[in-house]
Structure formats: structure tokens, C-alpha cells
Design an enzyme around this catalytic site. Structure first.
Site, mmCIF file in Angstrom:
data_model
loop_
_atom_site.group_PDB
_atom_site.id
_atom_site.type_symbol
_atom_site.label_atom_id
_atom_site.label_comp_id
_atom_site.label_asym_id
_atom_site.label_seq_id
_atom_site.Cartn_x
_atom_site.Cartn_y
_atom_site.Cartn_z
ATOM 1 N N HIS A 1 -2.111 1.967 -3.244
ATOM 2 C CA HIS A 1 -1.824 2.417 -1.892
ATOM 3 C C HIS A 1 -2.419 3.370 -1.197
ATOM 4 O O HIS A 1 -3.212 3.876 -2.342
ATOM 5 C CB HIS A 1 -0.906 2.044 -1.105
ATOM 6 C CG HIS A 1 0.055 3.499 -2.198
ATOM 7 N ND1 HIS A 1 0.552 3.904 -3.688
ATOM 8 C CD2 HIS A 1 0.482 4.550 -1.729
ATOM 9 C CE1 HIS A 1 1.238 5.130 -3.609
ATOM 10 N NE2 HIS A 1 1.092 5.282 -2.551
ATOM 11 N N CYS B 1 5.266 3.203 -5.303
ATOM 12 C CA CYS B 1 3.895 4.139 -5.290
ATOM 13 C C CYS B 1 3.556 4.444 -6.868
ATOM 14 O O CYS B 1 1.959 5.120 -6.755
ATOM 15 C CB CYS B 1 4.350 5.815 -4.727
ATOM 16 S SG CYS B 1 5.273 6.491 -3.415
ATOM 17 N N HIS C 1 -3.800 5.914 2.005
ATOM 18 C CA HIS C 1 -3.966 6.795 3.025
ATOM 19 C C HIS C 1 -4.403 6.958 4.106
ATOM 20 O O HIS C 1 -5.649 7.272 2.970
ATOM 21 C CB HIS C 1 -2.354 8.121 2.365
ATOM 22 C CG HIS C 1 -1.529 7.818 1.376
ATOM 23 N ND1 HIS C 1 -0.446 7.227 1.949
ATOM 24 C CD2 HIS C 1 -1.035 7.745 0.433
ATOM 25 C CE1 HIS C 1 0.570 6.579 0.940
ATOM 26 N NE2 HIS C 1 0.067 7.371 0.405
ATOM 27 N N HIS D 1 -4.701 5.895 -3.836
ATOM 28 C CA HIS D 1 -3.598 6.441 -5.492
ATOM 29 C C HIS D 1 -3.027 5.478 -5.996
ATOM 30 O O HIS D 1 -2.781 4.583 -5.244
ATOM 31 C CB HIS D 1 -3.663 7.749 -5.224
ATOM 32 C CG HIS D 1 -2.868 7.952 -3.905
ATOM 33 N ND1 HIS D 1 -1.419 8.978 -4.526
ATOM 34 C CD2 HIS D 1 -2.051 7.131 -3.228
ATOM 35 C CE1 HIS D 1 -0.770 9.008 -4.003
ATOM 36 N NE2 HIS D 1 -0.458 8.317 -2.821
ATOM 37 N N GLU E 1 0.018 12.977 4.186
ATOM 38 C CA GLU E 1 -0.267 12.142 3.710
ATOM 39 C C GLU E 1 0.284 10.610 4.606
ATOM 40 O O GLU E 1 -0.720 9.677 4.647
ATOM 41 C CB GLU E 1 0.342 11.622 2.124
ATOM 42 C CG GLU E 1 0.384 10.361 1.431
ATOM 43 C CD GLU E 1 0.803 9.990 0.345
ATOM 44 O OE1 GLU E 1 0.608 10.511 -0.771
ATOM 45 O OE2 GLU E 1 2.277 9.465 0.166
ATOM 46 N N HIS F 1 -13.104 7.151 1.580
ATOM 47 C CA HIS F 1 -13.221 5.782 0.890
ATOM 48 C C HIS F 1 -13.437 6.189 -1.013
ATOM 49 O O HIS F 1 -14.061 5.027 -1.540
ATOM 50 C CB HIS F 1 -14.109 5.581 1.661
ATOM 51 C CG HIS F 1 -13.690 5.076 3.322
ATOM 52 N ND1 HIS F 1 -13.530 5.884 3.705
ATOM 53 C CD2 HIS F 1 -13.424 4.064 3.411
ATOM 54 C CE1 HIS F 1 -13.534 4.792 4.903
ATOM 55 N NE2 HIS F 1 -13.299 3.835 4.968
#
Length: 145
Positions: free
Chosen positions: A41, A37, A43, A27, A129, A78
Site C-alpha cells: 500500500h 499493512c 502513503h 511499502h 504517514e 515513487h
């Protein structure tokens, strides 16, 4: 799966079901104010869903664990979360921040639960996260967003 005790919610329901889910997703927060952010990137998210109710269904379940997995894991795993139609790049209140992803997961799950005859309720979404950062979303009674 991350083994931990999650913050609990006091309630008077007979049954409390907790389901842990894990999904890997990317996201970004479409705002310069988000710093790093604002770049894409990823998580490995860990989620705990807390569902309560007084009545079991015809199979003896409050809700089927596999249905919860299908609602969240199958939708977000994914994927680039920003591409999901429930998020928006124009309004900060629906950017895919951890807070908003937790609230959105609650909405997806509660909409499904509302369709069940035994009417269970989602009390809490715990969404981790990173190993050091998590959000808890607990709607107020009567909230739908």
C-alpha cells in the site's frame, strides 16, 4: 506542504535548521501480525528534519537544503521502500514500518552530516504517514542506529 509546528527538542546549539520533505512511496510489513499493512500500500509521507550546529559552512549554511532533499526524496519518492537495501524482510527491527523509516532517514542524514567539516547533528525526524499517524525519532546522545 503540511504546515504545522513540530515538537521541539531543547538544545544549546546556536543554529537550528528545519527542512520539510514530502515523498510518495509504497511499502508493506512482511508479517501476518501487521494485518492490512502486510499488503502493499502507499502513503504520501511528510517528514520534518531538525538539524543543529554551532558552525556554518563556507557558503553560510548549516547544511544545504537541497542536499537533504537529495538524500531522502530522491531515494524514496515513487519507490517500493521494501526494495531499498537498508530494509530487510527477515528482521522486524528493519521492516519498513514508519518507526524504522524514520530511524533509517536519521541514519542516512547523520552519516552525511558526519562527512561535513562543520559537523552538524540531526536531532529529530518527524515522519507523518497519514493525516492521523506520525512518528518522531530522536536518537539518544551517542546513538548511531
Amino acid at each position: 506542504m503540511l504546515q504545522q509546528i513540530y515538537p521541539s527538542v531543547n538544545h544549546s546549539f546556536v543554529y537550528e535548521l528545519n527542512k520539510d520533505l514530502q515523498f510518495a512511496a509504497a511499502h508493506y510489513i512482511p508479517s501476518d501480525l501487521a494485518g492490512k499493512c502486510s499488503r502493499i500500500h502507499g502513503h504520501t509521507y511528510f517528514m520534518n528534519v531538525c538539524i543543529v550546529g554551532d558552525v556554518l559552512d563556507d557558503t553560510g549554511f548549516l547544511v544545504n537544503f537541497s542536499d537533504l532533499k537529495a538524500l531522502i526524496h530522491d531515494r524514496f519518492d515513487h519507490k517500493l521502500i521494501n526494495e531499498d537495501p537498508l530494509f530487510n524482510e527477515e528482521q522486524g527491527n528493519i521492516f519498513p514500518s514508519t518507526e524504522v523509516v524514520a530511524r533509517t532517514a536519521w541514519t542516512i542524514i547523520q552519516d552525511y552530516l558526519d562527512s561535513l567539516p562543520n559537523q552538524p547533528k540531526c536531532l529529530q525526524i518527524f515522519l507523518r504517514e497519514t493525516p492521523t499517524s506520525y512518528v518522531i525519532y530522536r536518537p539518544r546522545i551517542g546513538d548511531r542506529s
